[in-house]
Design a protein around this motif. Structure first.
Motif, mmCIF file in Angstrom:
data_model
loop_
_atom_site.group_PDB
_atom_site.id
_atom_site.type_symbol
_atom_site.label_atom_id
_atom_site.label_comp_id
_atom_site.label_asym_id
_atom_site.label_seq_id
_atom_site.Cartn_x
_atom_site.Cartn_y
_atom_site.Cartn_z
ATOM 1 N N GLU A 263 -22.149 -13.762 -16.661
ATOM 2 C CA GLU A 263 -22.974 -13.436 -15.670
ATOM 3 C C GLU A 263 -23.673 -12.011 -15.648
ATOM 4 O O GLU A 263 -24.801 -11.876 -15.549
ATOM 5 N N HIS A 264 -22.728 -11.024 -16.262
ATOM 6 C CA HIS A 264 -23.032 -9.738 -16.168
ATOM 7 C C HIS A 264 -24.033 -9.539 -17.240
ATOM 8 O O HIS A 264 -25.029 -8.647 -17.339
ATOM 9 N N GLN A 265 -23.962 -10.480 -18.430
ATOM 10 C CA GLN A 265 -24.990 -10.284 -19.665
ATOM 11 C C GLN A 265 -26.401 -10.863 -19.169
ATOM 12 O O GLN A 265 -27.531 -10.082 -19.327
ATOM 13 N N VAL A 266 -26.260 -11.946 -18.356
ATOM 14 C CA VAL A 266 -27.896 -12.654 -17.811
ATOM 15 C C VAL A 266 -28.179 -11.551 -16.910
ATOM 16 O O VAL A 266 -29.462 -11.274 -17.063
ATOM 17 N N ALA A 267 -27.512 -10.850 -16.031
ATOM 18 C CA ALA A 267 -28.013 -9.766 -14.945
ATOM 19 C C ALA A 267 -28.609 -8.623 -15.904
ATOM 20 O O ALA A 267 -29.741 -8.237 -15.448
ATOM 21 N N PHE A 268 -27.857 -8.400 -17.096
ATOM 22 C CA PHE A 268 -28.406 -6.993 -17.751
ATOM 23 C C PHE A 268 -29.805 -7.553 -18.487
ATOM 24 O O PHE A 268 -30.823 -6.632 -18.331
ATOM 25 N N ASP B 240 -31.861 -9.757 -17.623
ATOM 26 C CA ASP B 240 -32.916 -9.988 -16.487
ATOM 27 C C ASP B 240 -33.523 -8.824 -16.260
ATOM 28 O O ASP B 240 -34.842 -8.387 -16.254
ATOM 29 N N ALA B 241 -32.681 -7.578 -16.180
ATOM 30 C CA ALA B 241 -32.958 -6.366 -15.500
ATOM 31 C C ALA B 241 -33.896 -5.793 -16.805
ATOM 32 O O ALA B 241 -35.038 -5.049 -16.615
ATOM 33 N N PHE B 242 -33.382 -5.745 -17.885
ATOM 34 C CA PHE B 242 -34.120 -5.484 -19.140
ATOM 35 C C PHE B 242 -35.521 -6.002 -18.988
ATOM 36 O O PHE B 242 -36.343 -5.348 -19.323
ATOM 37 N N GLN B 243 -35.669 -7.211 -19.041
ATOM 38 C CA GLN B 243 -36.827 -7.958 -19.077
ATOM 39 C C GLN B 243 -37.799 -7.535 -18.070
ATOM 40 O O GLN B 243 -38.918 -7.412 -18.399
ATOM 41 N N LYS B 244 -37.116 -7.247 -16.753
ATOM 42 C CA LYS B 244 -38.139 -6.785 -15.649
ATOM 43 C C LYS B 244 -38.720 -5.428 -15.899
ATOM 44 O O LYS B 244 -39.634 -4.966 -15.258
ATOM 45 N N GLN B 245 -38.165 -4.658 -17.030
ATOM 46 C CA GLN B 245 -38.575 -3.256 -17.310
ATOM 47 C C GLN B 245 -39.598 -3.556 -18.653
ATOM 48 O O GLN B 245 -39.514 -2.613 -19.210
ATOM 49 N N ASP B 246 -40.187 -4.665 -18.587
ATOM 50 C CA ASP B 246 -40.951 -4.952 -19.711
ATOM 51 C C ASP B 246 -40.210 -4.898 -21.193
ATOM 52 O O ASP B 246 -41.102 -4.633 -22.119
#
Length: 181
Positions: free
Chosen positions: A93-98, A100-106
């Motif tokens: 879960e923490h890998q997916v969250a990271f 996802d956050a990375f992707q949202k920062q382009d």
């Protein structure tokens, strides 16, 4: 806290191949990728061999690699499976969250997956991972079948690069720019 024992280096062959590719990419100005070490605290050492026999993980790691590919921030994780699917329990879960956050920062996120049964390496775009991840959360399939891995993202060797994942990444980016996957 999780414990590391002899199974702690399960992905080391795949990571060795990725590390060799990354070294080549850096030496040739193609990319700068860094392996993110997992913080561990040794509990039991083999003094004669100079190796850690037992340790515990200090903190949850995020992904295996972070860097930049010709101006594009990139992060990815390496996964191996003996099956003809990638069990989602191999992804945390923490890998997916990271990611996802990375992707949202382009940034660009993906997995590199090695299927041992077929001896194939694939780049799995984050969007595909999320499709199966979200489906599993809703009671759906708990793994990503080999058939879901796009053949155009199959990773080949080329010359002295045993795992030339930048080719698959480039095909993915071309497809993104065309508006499809």
């Amino acid at each position: 806290m999780g414990y590391w024992h002899t199974r702690g280096l399960r992905g080391s062959v795949l990571e060795d191949l990725i590390n060799q590719s990354n070294h080549y990419y850096m030496a040739h100005g193609l990319a700068v990728m860094q392996k993110i070490p997992t913080a561990i605290t040794p509990v039991e050492l083999d003094q004669q061999k100079g190796v850690i026999k037992l340790a515990y993980f200090d903190a949850k790691s995020t992904v295996d690699y972070v860097g930049n590919v010709q101006g594009i921030p990139v992060c990815f994780d390496a996964k191996e499976t003996n099956l003809k699917n990638l069990p989602l329990y191999n992804i945390h879960e923490h890998q997916v969250a990271f990611m996802d956050a990375f992707q949202k920062q382009d940034g660009l996120t993906f997995l590199i997956v090695y299927f041992k049964q077929t001896d194939q390496y694939f780049l799995l775009p984050f969007e595909v991972l999320m499709h199966y991840w979200n489906g599993a959360k809703k009671g759906g399939r708990k793994s990503i079948p080999l058939s879901a891995f796009d053949p155009q993202y199959l990773i080949h060797s080329e010359g002295s690069i045993q795992l030339h994942y930048l080719e698959a990444l480039n095909r993915y980016l071309v497809n993104l720019n065309k508006g499809g996957q």
